[in-house]
Structure formats: C-alpha cells, structure tokens
Write an enzyme that holds these catalytic residues in place. Structure first.
Site, PDB file in Angstrom:
ATOM      1  N   CYS A   2       0.848  -1.174   0.000  1.00 57.54           N
ATOM      2  CA  CYS A   2       0.000   0.000   0.000  1.00 57.54           C
ATOM      3  C   CYS A   2       0.893   1.236   0.000  1.00 57.54           C
ATOM      4  O   CYS A   2       1.869   1.312   0.736  1.00 57.54           O
ATOM      5  CB  CYS A   2      -0.935   0.100   1.203  1.00 57.54           C
ATOM      6  N   TRP A  74      -2.736  -2.611  -1.702  1.00 62.55           N
ATOM      7  CA  TRP A  74      -2.467  -4.045  -1.861  1.00 62.55           C
ATOM      8  C   TRP A  74      -3.333  -4.714  -0.800  1.00 62.55           C
ATOM      9  O   TRP A  74      -3.078  -4.576   0.393  1.00 62.55           O
ATOM     10  CB  TRP A  74      -0.987  -4.353  -1.640  1.00 62.55           C
ATOM     11  N   ASN A 100      -1.809   2.281   5.718  1.00 66.33           N
ATOM     12  CA  ASN A 100      -0.979   1.162   5.253  1.00 66.33           C
ATOM     13  C   ASN A 100      -0.640   0.343   6.492  1.00 66.33           C
ATOM     14  O   ASN A 100      -0.148   0.899   7.468  1.00 66.33           O
ATOM     15  CB  ASN A 100       0.293   1.714   4.589  1.00 66.33           C
ATOM     16  N   GLY A 101      -0.937  -0.958   6.452  1.00 64.61           N
ATOM     17  CA  GLY A 101      -0.650  -1.801   7.620  1.00 64.61           C
ATOM     18  C   GLY A 101      -1.851  -2.671   7.945  1.00 64.61           C
ATOM     19  O   GLY A 101      -2.746  -2.827   7.107  1.00 64.61           O
ATOM     20  N   LYS A 491      12.448 -15.286 -10.784  1.00 65.50           N
ATOM     21  CA  LYS A 491      12.198 -14.182 -11.737  1.00 65.50           C
ATOM     22  C   LYS A 491      11.193 -14.625 -12.796  1.00 65.50           C
ATOM     23  O   LYS A 491      10.286 -13.892 -13.139  1.00 65.50           O
ATOM     24  CB  LYS A 491      13.473 -13.748 -12.448  1.00 65.50           C
ATOM     25  N   GLU A 494       7.540 -15.158 -11.214  1.00 68.16           N
ATOM     26  CA  GLU A 494       6.814 -14.002 -10.682  1.00 68.16           C
ATOM     27  C   GLU A 494       6.369 -13.022 -11.758  1.00 68.16           C
ATOM     28  O   GLU A 494       5.369 -12.339 -11.578  1.00 68.16           O
ATOM     29  CB  GLU A 494       7.599 -13.290  -9.577  1.00 68.16           C
ATOM     30  N   HIS A 510      17.020 -36.914  -7.684  1.00 67.97           N
ATOM     31  CA  HIS A 510      16.238 -37.345  -6.521  1.00 67.97           C
ATOM     32  C   HIS A 510      14.772 -36.942  -6.651  1.00 67.97           C
ATOM     33  O   HIS A 510      14.090 -36.791  -5.637  1.00 67.97           O
ATOM     34  CB  HIS A 510      16.876 -36.790  -5.242  1.00 67.97           C
ATOM     35  N   LYS A 609       5.847  -4.451  -3.984  1.00 68.08           N
ATOM     36  CA  LYS A 609       7.297  -4.312  -3.854  1.00 68.08           C
ATOM     37  C   LYS A 609       7.759  -4.433  -2.409  1.00 68.08           C
ATOM     38  O   LYS A 609       8.770  -5.035  -2.115  1.00 68.08           O
ATOM     39  CB  LYS A 609       7.691  -2.946  -4.411  1.00 68.08           C
TER      40      LYS A 609
HETATM   41  C1  F6R Z   1      11.351 -10.859  -5.957  1.00 69.06           C
HETATM   42  C2  F6R Z   1      11.308  -9.871  -4.899  1.00 69.06           C
HETATM   43  C3  F6R Z   1      10.914 -10.329  -3.555  1.00 69.06           C
HETATM   44  C4  F6R Z   1      11.720  -9.567  -2.483  1.00 69.06           C
HETATM   45  C5  F6R Z   1      11.185  -9.926  -1.091  1.00 69.06           C
HETATM   46  C6  F6R Z   1      11.999  -9.271  -0.007  1.00 69.06           C
HETATM   47  O1  F6R Z   1      11.771 -10.299  -7.163  1.00 69.06           O
HETATM   48  O2  F6R Z   1      11.561  -8.717  -5.114  1.00 69.06           O
HETATM   49  O3  F6R Z   1      11.057 -11.690  -3.412  1.00 69.06           O
HETATM   50  O4  F6R Z   1      13.060  -9.918  -2.598  1.00 69.06           O
HETATM   51  O5  F6R Z   1       9.859  -9.521  -0.991  1.00 69.06           O
HETATM   52  O6  F6R Z   1      11.954  -7.884  -0.098  1.00 69.06           O
HETATM   53  P1  F6R Z   1      13.048  -6.988   0.558  1.00 69.06           P
HETATM   54  O7  F6R Z   1      14.340  -7.266  -0.110  1.00 69.06           O
HETATM   55  O8  F6R Z   1      12.578  -5.591   0.327  1.00 69.06           O
HETATM   56  O9  F6R Z   1      13.092  -7.350   2.004  1.00 69.06           O
END
Ligand code: F6R
Length: 614
Positions: A2, A74, A100-101, A491, A494, A510, A609
């Site tokens: 958010c 979000w 946010n939260g 990558k 996602e 395995h 993010k």
């Molecule tokens: C994948 C990605 C996530 C972050 C994860 C941790 O591309 O970006 O898997 O790596 O949410 O986020 P941070 O690094 O901000 O703690």
C-alpha cells in the site's frame, strides 16, 4: 505494501497526489483513491484497479483543493473492489483516512462500534480506525490530533495513516507504527507525506522519517509538530536526501525492470565505490567497521531475509564459509521468527532487504536483538526501518528499485556480502594475500563484465521467443550458482507466471528428473570452476531424457556448447563472483518472456514491492 501520499499547501493537491500514487504504485495496485478538501467539502473518489482507473473515474468531477490524501492498495482485509479502496470516510463523512498496515484487533473494535450503531461500508480493518477517531473527537471534544492519538492507544497492529478532516482544513495528522511514513518539508510552507520519499523528492529533499508510535501534525499556520502516542512532544530530525529525480523515471526504457537490469554496471560500481581499492589492496565497509572484530570472533552468522534477498544470503553463505571460514545459517525470516531459534552470545544476525521494510525480516531482527545478538543490516532504502533498528549496516547504494521484481538490488546485495566476506577473511587471515588481491581486482572488473553480458540481450530475446510458451521450467546450478538457479526460477515465475523451480543440479536425480521430457526447458549455470565436470554430467542426464538445455557458460566453452540447445556466454571471472554475472542473463530472459506473453513486468499480479505485512 500500500502506498500513501498526502499534500497540504498552496498548490492544487490533485496532480501532486496522482503523480505521487504513480510513483508509489509499485507498493500495490489493487485499487486507488483520493480525498480532497475543496470549499468546505470533503470529496472522495476511489476505484478498483490501477491509478489510471482512478484518473479516468475523476474526469469531470471536482478535484480542486489544496489539501488531500491518496492511496494505492495491496489488499489484506477485504477483496480489491471500489468499496474497500482507500480513503475511508468516517460516519459523518467529515473525516477521511488512508492507511498502510493491519489493525490486528479490528474485529473486537468493529463489533463494539457496531453495537453502538456504527454502520460499516467496507470490509477493511481501516474503517474501524476512522470511526473510532470521529467517535472520540465527538465524545471528548478534542482536536483532531488528540483524537487520533487516543484512538491509536486502542489499536494493536501496524499502521501508517494520514487523516484529513473538514473541520480542520489547514491540518493533516499522520502517525506510524511498523509501516513507513515520511514527511517532506516543502519550500513554500507546504507539506508532503508519503510511504517513502519517491513522491516527495521532486518538490523537496528536506524530510523527516517518523519513528514508531510518533504522530505528526502539519498545519499551514502552526507548521510541523511531532508527538508520540504517550503525548510527549518530540523534536523532528530533518534530513537532506540525495536521491535524484531521474532515478525514479524510466529514462527511455520501456519498463523499469529493463532499465534496472541495464543499470547494474553502475549500481554494482556504486556499491563498491570508495569501499575497495585493488591497487592499494584494501576493502573497508565504514558502516560495520566498529563491529568487524565481533564478526571475526563470531562462531556463527545467521542471515535472515525473504525472496530474492534470501537468495542473495545463500550466495553470502558460500562466500563467508569459504573465504572467512565462519559457519553461516540462512533463514527465511518468516520461519525464523516463529520458531524458538537458538541465538548464542556472540552470534551475528545479518538481515538483507532491498526495501528495509519487510515485516517478517524486521520482526526476525527484533527477535534476534531481544536475545542479545548483534544485528546488522544490508539495505537499499536509506532511512528504512531495518537500517534504523540494526546496530550497524551497509547500504547497497543500488538507487531506487521500482520494478516489483528485484534485479539490481540482488546484485548489489551480493556485492556488499562479497565485500563483507573479503574484509572479514582478510582481517581473520583466512584468505591468502594473493587470493585477496586477485579477488579485489576481479570485483573491480565486474561492472565492465556485466556490460558485456548485457550485449547478449538480442540472443537472449531469441531464446525467449523459443521458450515463451513453456508451462514449466527447471533451473539448475551448483555451489554459489545454486542460488542463481533459484533466483532465475523466481524471476520467471513471478513476472511471466510460468511455473519454474530452481534445484542444485545434483538433486535433480532425486525427484525432479521425472519431469523432464522434450517440452521442458532446463536452464543451467555451467560456468568454468570446481563443479564444471559434475554439471556437464547433469546436462547429459537431461539430454538423455530429451530435455532442452539452455546453458550459461564461460566465454570460449566448447564442451557444453556441443551438448546444449542454446548457450549464453559470460566473461570468465573468479568462481566466487560468478553469481554477479550469471544472474543477469536469467533476468533478461524472464523479462523478454514476460513481455512476449503480454504480462505487466513492472507490476506482476498479486505482488507488491514492499511487503510490510506478515
Ligand atoms: C522478488 C522480490 C521479492 C523480495 C522480497 C523481499 O523479485 O523482489 O522476493 O526480494 O519480498 O523484499 P526486501 O528485499 O525488500 O526485504
């Protein structure tokens, strides 16, 4: 998770809020909304979907006003639809809130308010808070800020909020606990508030990061004042940010992700700039200098992180164990925090996090700190929560990462962990001078080598075209290329929604080998080094079952080239540094596949993010 943004001043608020929401959209994009004070009216507009939907919805509506709050969501409580979008009105529609939260005790509070006749219009936890604020203000006859403070005393959970009231048109009230909030002090007596500095930076670089349980009041007549929820007045600490506006723009690239992939020669360089000198033979991380001896003496390092950052930790594990001979355990922050982990005196806990706000990583660190560990951070976002609660740390200096899928942050994290491992190994005497010097020289050459890897873009695009319709993919690697395989698979899944798994190459026998058929692309890191011959055998096992091999090899390789369906060459480097190069083709491959499949690479479905909820 958010994004919140707010403005009060002499300018029209709406364009500032919309631009701010666009900059914050990477934090969530289920719905968006705005509330504006205009000629005594509190107008509120919100819409499911992206900020563009909100903009379309407000065409022809009154969006005037010099004070406003806005939100991009979000979803946590309540599905993403118009009614659950923020802002939320109070019962009288005189107050609006963005949040946010998560309000954890919202159920109890909601029942209590309902029993007193309050009618709820959404399924969110947030609406409880705005009703509570209004209820307290009416009952106690207090000012808005005091009503917010009293309401927050009843709340458990995490919040960053901004409240706007028809009856206090010159004021915004904001508060935070466990979710980030920044106040920008404008140049014209105006104020900007946001989840992070990205919507603020084009107007002012003077900011105040709120601490947990602080309440900020920005008032056009009285200026900026700060309290905590215990009602103690605080002195705001104003920082000057160095972030550049260009860092937040696409700079001619079609997507932020592509821009960020191409920024890696620069971001890796920025990461070690001033921290190592191969000619003079030194490496130093100023941020952790004070704790270096403690790390040297440590029996164990625990690394905690999530997602891509967790993969960076796995690379760090190889580096610290091999170079500095320190036992390393890499933990998912979310698992670590809910076990009863054994933390010994002298243990070092390192959290790795791009955002510095990931709720689970933050909580894992708090747990480790409470048990007496020394806690260190490797974060990208300056001033983030993790960077503030740790005893010390090193920033990655990758610059803002806007694409939801992490790219340049990963290589910067690996670079910092390499610098740390080298500094400790050197101090501890577990690395020979020759090896130390050659690794420093190699590390300095990495940005140029990443630039070389990026030249393979067209070839990678051709490979992407061939495999874009795959429904499954396997990624294999050994040693420190195993985390590269995990990261490659993450990558792909996602951003392109293709199911992909990363495995240590030898583990394939395995179980996963059962999946291999002529349809299955298998992406392998098969660069020169100790396990090269072993990986070659694993490739043969895949070929024997008609799997398709796409291999990342060292320039000049012939053996794998003869077996593979396609190869991508990367320059030769020290084996420890291969992840910094081998990750890049996988990033490009996922990017192109996702674009070819028509996916939104910068804002993949269901993701945000910054994961500030557990
Ligand atoms: C994948 C990605 C996530 C972050 C994860 C941790 O591309 O970006 O898997 O790596 O949410 O986020 P941070 O690094 O901000 O703690």
């Amino acid at each position: 998770m958010c994004g919140i943004v707010a403005y009060i001043g002499k300018k029209e608020a709406y364009p500032i809020l919309i631009k701010g929401l666009q900059r914050l959209e990477y934090r969530g994009y289920d719905s968006a909304g705005v509330a504006l004070l205009s000629n005594g009216n509190l107008n509120l507009y919100k819409k499911q979907g992206k900020v563009a939907n909100l903009e379309a919805f407000t065409v022809g509506k009154d969006v005037s006003g010099y004070a406003g709050i806005a939100h991009t969501r979000w979803a946590t409580h309540g599905e993403p639809n118009d009614k659950n979008a923020h802002p939320h009105y109070s019962e009288s529609e005189e107050i609006a809130i963005i949040h946010n939260g998560i309000i954890e005790n919202y159920d109890v509070l909601k029942e209590e308010l309902k029993s007193r006749g309050f009618v709820f219009k959404s399924d969110t936890d947030t609406e409880v808070l705005v009703h509570l604020i209004e209820d307290i203000q009416k009952k106690e006859g207090v000012k808005l800020a005091e009503a917010v403070r009293l309401a927050l005393l009843n709340v458990t959970g995490a919040y960053a909020i901004v409240v706007l009231s028809k009856n206090a048109p010159n004021t915004l009230v904001a508060a935070r606990k466990s979710s980030p909030l920044v106040v920008g002090i404008g140049k014209e007596g105006d104020f900007y508030l946001a989840s992070d500095a990205t919507p603020i930076i084009e107007y002012t670089n003077r900011v105040v990061y709120l601490e947990d349980e602080e309440i900020a009041v920005v008032d056009l007549n009285e200026g900026f004042r700060l309290w905590n929820i215990q009602d103690e007045e605080k002195t705001p600490y104003i920082q000057e940010l160095e972030m550049k506006l260009e860092a937040l723009e696409k700079g001619g690239y079609e997507h932020f992700m592509l821009k960020e992939i191409h920024e890696q020669p620069r971001s890796i360089y920025d990461c070690f700039r001033g921290r190592l000198n191969a000619k003079e033979g030194w490496v130093e991380l100023g941020g952790i200098k004070e704790f270096e001896q403690k790390i040297v003496n440590a029996q164990r390092i625990v690394m905690v992180a999530c997602g891509t950052s967790w993969h960076a930790c796995l690379v760090g594990e190889y580096l610290f164990e091999d170079l500095a001979r320190i036992n390393v355990e890499v933990e998912y922050a979310s698992e670590f925090r809910y076990r009863n982990p054994v933390i010994n005196e002298g243990d070092i806990v390192i959290a790795v996090s791009q955002s510095g706000e990931t709720a689970d990583t933050l909580a894992a660190l708090e747990l480790a700190k409470s048990k007496g560990a020394t806690i260190l951070g490797v974060c990208n976002v300056v001033g983030s929560s993790i960077s503030r609660i740790t005893h010390a740390g090193s920033y990655t200096h990758a610059g803002p990462e806007i694409g939801v899928a992490s790219t340049k942050a990963f290589t910067a994290q690996v670079t910092v962990l390499t610098l740390m491992a080298l500094a400790i190994a050197h101090k501890k005497g577990t690395i020979t001078e020759t090896k130390f010097h050659s690794m420093l020289t190699e590390l300095e050459a990495i940005p140029a080598k990443v630039s070389e890897v990026l030249l393979a873009n067209d070839k990678i695009k051709e490979i992407a075209l061939q495999y874009k319709d795959a429904t499954n993919a396997l990624y294999l690697g050994r040693g420190s290329s195993f985390p590269v395989a995990l990261e490659g698979a993450l990558k792909l899944k996602e951003i392109s929604y293709i199911h992909a798994e990363g495995y240590p190459a030898a583990e394939m026998k395995h179980g996963p080998i059962a999946l291999i058929d002529e349809e299955m692309p298998v992406f392998v890191v098969a660069t020169a080094g100790t396990s090269y011959e072993k990986v070659v055998s694993n490739i043969q096992e895949v070929k024997a079952r008609k799997g398709k091999i796409i291999a990342i090899v060292t320039e000049g390789d012939q053996q794998v080239k003869n077996m593979a369906d396609a190869v991508i060459e990367i320059p030769a480097t020290d084996e420890h540094l291969v992840p910094l190069l081998a990750t890049v083709p996988f990033q490009l491959l996922s990017y192109h596949i996702a674009v070819m499949r028509g996916c939104n690479v910068d804002q993949p479905r269901n993701l945000a993010k910054s994961v500030t909820v557990e």
